[in-house]
Design a protein around this motif. Structure first.
Motif, PDB file in Angstrom:
ATOM      1  N   GLU A  10      14.823  15.736  -2.913  1.00 53.68           N
ATOM      2  CA  GLU A  10      14.505  16.192  -4.268  1.00 53.68           C
ATOM      3  C   GLU A  10      13.374  15.369  -4.883  1.00 53.68           C
ATOM      4  O   GLU A  10      12.436  15.920  -5.467  1.00 53.68           O
ATOM      5  CB  GLU A  10      15.772  16.114  -5.140  1.00 53.68           C
ATOM      6  N   VAL A  11      13.438  14.050  -4.731  1.00 49.29           N
ATOM      7  CA  VAL A  11      12.373  13.175  -5.232  1.00 49.29           C
ATOM      8  C   VAL A  11      11.077  13.444  -4.488  1.00 49.29           C
ATOM      9  O   VAL A  11      10.003  13.580  -5.085  1.00 49.29           O
ATOM     10  CB  VAL A  11      12.781  11.675  -5.112  1.00 49.29           C
ATOM     11  N   ILE A  12      11.164  13.545  -3.181  1.00 51.82           N
ATOM     12  CA  ILE A  12       9.956  13.777  -2.349  1.00 51.82           C
ATOM     13  C   ILE A  12       9.318  15.115  -2.723  1.00 51.82           C
ATOM     14  O   ILE A  12       8.090  15.183  -2.926  1.00 51.82           O
ATOM     15  CB  ILE A  12      10.312  13.730  -0.850  1.00 51.82           C
ATOM     16  N   ASN A  13      10.116  16.156  -2.842  1.00 58.57           N
ATOM     17  CA  ASN A  13       9.570  17.479  -3.193  1.00 58.57           C
ATOM     18  C   ASN A  13       8.893  17.450  -4.557  1.00 58.57           C
ATOM     19  O   ASN A  13       7.829  18.048  -4.746  1.00 58.57           O
ATOM     20  CB  ASN A  13      10.646  18.558  -3.155  1.00 58.57           C
ATOM     21  N   PHE A  14       9.504  16.771  -5.537  1.00 57.85           N
ATOM     22  CA  PHE A  14       8.887  16.691  -6.860  1.00 57.85           C
ATOM     23  C   PHE A  14       7.572  15.915  -6.796  1.00 57.85           C
ATOM     24  O   PHE A  14       6.546  16.383  -7.297  1.00 57.85           O
ATOM     25  CB  PHE A  14       9.829  16.051  -7.881  1.00 57.85           C
ATOM     26  N   LEU A  15       7.600  14.735  -6.193  1.00 56.85           N
ATOM     27  CA  LEU A  15       6.382  13.918  -6.133  1.00 56.85           C
ATOM     28  C   LEU A  15       5.278  14.581  -5.326  1.00 56.85           C
ATOM     29  O   LEU A  15       4.100  14.348  -5.574  1.00 56.85           O
ATOM     30  CB  LEU A  15       6.700  12.521  -5.591  1.00 56.85           C
ATOM     31  N   ASP A  16       5.664  15.425  -4.410  1.00 55.18           N
ATOM     32  CA  ASP A  16       4.686  16.147  -3.584  1.00 55.18           C
ATOM     33  C   ASP A  16       3.927  17.195  -4.414  1.00 55.18           C
ATOM     34  O   ASP A  16       2.856  17.633  -4.001  1.00 55.18           O
ATOM     35  CB  ASP A  16       5.401  16.816  -2.413  1.00 55.18           C
ATOM     36  N   THR A  17       4.475  17.570  -5.555  1.00 54.65           N
ATOM     37  CA  THR A  17       3.849  18.612  -6.387  1.00 54.65           C
ATOM     38  C   THR A  17       3.009  18.035  -7.518  1.00 54.65           C
ATOM     39  O   THR A  17       2.355  18.793  -8.222  1.00 54.65           O
ATOM     40  CB  THR A  17       4.894  19.550  -6.990  1.00 54.65           C
ATOM     41  N   VAL A  18       3.046  16.736  -7.728  1.00 51.59           N
ATOM     42  CA  VAL A  18       2.277  16.148  -8.855  1.00 51.59           C
ATOM     43  C   VAL A  18       1.036  15.448  -8.372  1.00 51.59           C
ATOM     44  O   VAL A  18       0.875  15.129  -7.234  1.00 51.59           O
ATOM     45  CB  VAL A  18       3.127  15.194  -9.714  1.00 51.59           C
ATOM     46  N   ASN A  62       0.814  -1.222   0.000  1.00 51.94           N
ATOM     47  CA  ASN A  62       0.000   0.000   0.000  1.00 51.94           C
ATOM     48  C   ASN A  62       0.850   1.276   0.000  1.00 51.94           C
ATOM     49  O   ASN A  62       0.401   2.330   0.430  1.00 51.94           O
ATOM     50  CB  ASN A  62      -1.003   0.006   1.157  1.00 51.94           C
ATOM     51  N   CYS A  63       2.087   1.189  -0.467  1.00 49.54           N
ATOM     52  CA  CYS A  63       2.977   2.346  -0.521  1.00 49.54           C
ATOM     53  C   CYS A  63       2.947   2.991  -1.902  1.00 49.54           C
ATOM     54  O   CYS A  63       2.941   2.302  -2.918  1.00 49.54           O
ATOM     55  CB  CYS A  63       4.413   1.934  -0.212  1.00 49.54           C
ATOM     56  N   ARG A  64       2.958   4.322  -1.912  1.00 48.90           N
ATOM     57  CA  ARG A  64       3.090   5.095  -3.147  1.00 48.90           C
ATOM     58  C   ARG A  64       4.583   5.341  -3.389  1.00 48.90           C
ATOM     59  O   ARG A  64       5.396   5.172  -2.478  1.00 48.90           O
ATOM     60  CB  ARG A  64       2.380   6.439  -3.011  1.00 48.90           C
ATOM     61  N   PRO A  65       4.952   5.776  -4.599  1.00 44.75           N
ATOM     62  CA  PRO A  65       6.363   6.086  -4.853  1.00 44.75           C
ATOM     63  C   PRO A  65       6.953   7.067  -3.838  1.00 44.75           C
ATOM     64  O   PRO A  65       8.077   6.877  -3.377  1.00 44.75           O
ATOM     65  CB  PRO A  65       6.345   6.650  -6.272  1.00 44.75           C
ATOM     66  N   ILE A  66       6.208   8.085  -3.450  1.00 43.35           N
ATOM     67  CA  ILE A  66       6.720   9.062  -2.471  1.00 43.35           C
ATOM     68  C   ILE A  66       7.010   8.389  -1.127  1.00 43.35           C
ATOM     69  O   ILE A  66       7.916   8.799  -0.404  1.00 43.35           O
ATOM     70  CB  ILE A  66       5.747  10.253  -2.303  1.00 43.35           C
ATOM     71  N   ASP A  67       6.275   7.337  -0.809  1.00 48.32           N
ATOM     72  CA  ASP A  67       6.449   6.631   0.469  1.00 48.32           C
ATOM     73  C   ASP A  67       7.738   5.817   0.519  1.00 48.32           C
ATOM     74  O   ASP A  67       8.221   5.497   1.605  1.00 48.32           O
ATOM     75  CB  ASP A  67       5.264   5.699   0.733  1.00 48.32           C
ATOM     76  N   VAL A  68       8.270   5.463  -0.652  1.00 52.29           N
ATOM     77  CA  VAL A  68       9.484   4.633  -0.683  1.00 52.29           C
ATOM     78  C   VAL A  68      10.724   5.440  -1.074  1.00 52.29           C
ATOM     79  O   VAL A  68      11.794   4.880  -1.269  1.00 52.29           O
ATOM     80  CB  VAL A  68       9.316   3.408  -1.620  1.00 52.29           C
ATOM     81  N   ALA A  69      10.578   6.761  -1.160  1.00 53.38           N
ATOM     82  CA  ALA A  69      11.682   7.617  -1.595  1.00 53.38           C
ATOM     83  C   ALA A  69      12.753   7.796  -0.530  1.00 53.38           C
ATOM     84  O   ALA A  69      13.780   8.424  -0.788  1.00 53.38           O
ATOM     85  CB  ALA A  69      11.142   8.982  -2.032  1.00 53.38           C
ATOM     86  N   GLY A  70      12.529   7.245   0.647  1.00 51.40           N
ATOM     87  CA  GLY A  70      13.527   7.366   1.707  1.00 51.40           C
ATOM     88  C   GLY A  70      13.757   8.819   2.050  1.00 51.40           C
ATOM     89  O   GLY A  70      12.824   9.594   2.153  1.00 51.40           O
TER      90      GLY A  70
END
Length: 122
Positions: free
Chosen positions: A114-122, A102-110
């Motif tokens: 940079e990845v978290i900030n980008f995924l947080d905007t989409v 039940n994890c999204r890509p943002i949840d596994v970004a550790g």
């Protein structure tokens, strides 16, 4: 060995020239290798040229791993390749896809901010 086995091997090693040659020779971009995986699933996540080529040829960015449910976007986020994450999203990878845990890509970004900030905007 099939063309798809060769294609996944070339993608996994980041060999852009071989990937392109195999696609032009008729390898199915969404075909699976002997392990049931596509080239996009096994590609070297840091190899942006391979990712661009596969996606240009119509690779499905939302294909799920049969055992984990992870998508290529999960893998790119987990390994911290921001450029690959951006490219996959550009080609309509679902940032809200859930894996078997039940994890999204943002949840596994550790801790990759940079990845978290980008995924947080989409």
């Amino acid at each position: 060995m099939t063309l798809e086995d060769d294609l996944t091997t070339a993608a996994a090693t980041g060999n852009t020239a071989a990937v392109e040659q195999l696609l032009r020779s008729g390898a199915e971009v969404n075909g699976v290798n002997q392990f049931g995986r596509t080239a996009l699933q096994v590609m070297m996540m840091g190899s942006l040229p391979v990712a661009q080529l596969l996606l240009k040829y119509g690779a499905d960015p939302n294909v799920k791993d049969r055992s984990t449910g992870a998508t290529p976007l999960h893998d790119a986020a987990r390994t911290g390749f921001t450029d690959t994450v951006r490219l996959l999203v550009h080609f309509h990878a679902d940032p809200n896809a859930r894996d078997n845990k039940n994890c999204r890509p943002i949840d596994v970004a550790g801790g990759n901010i940079e990845v978290i900030n980008f995924l947080d905007t989409v």
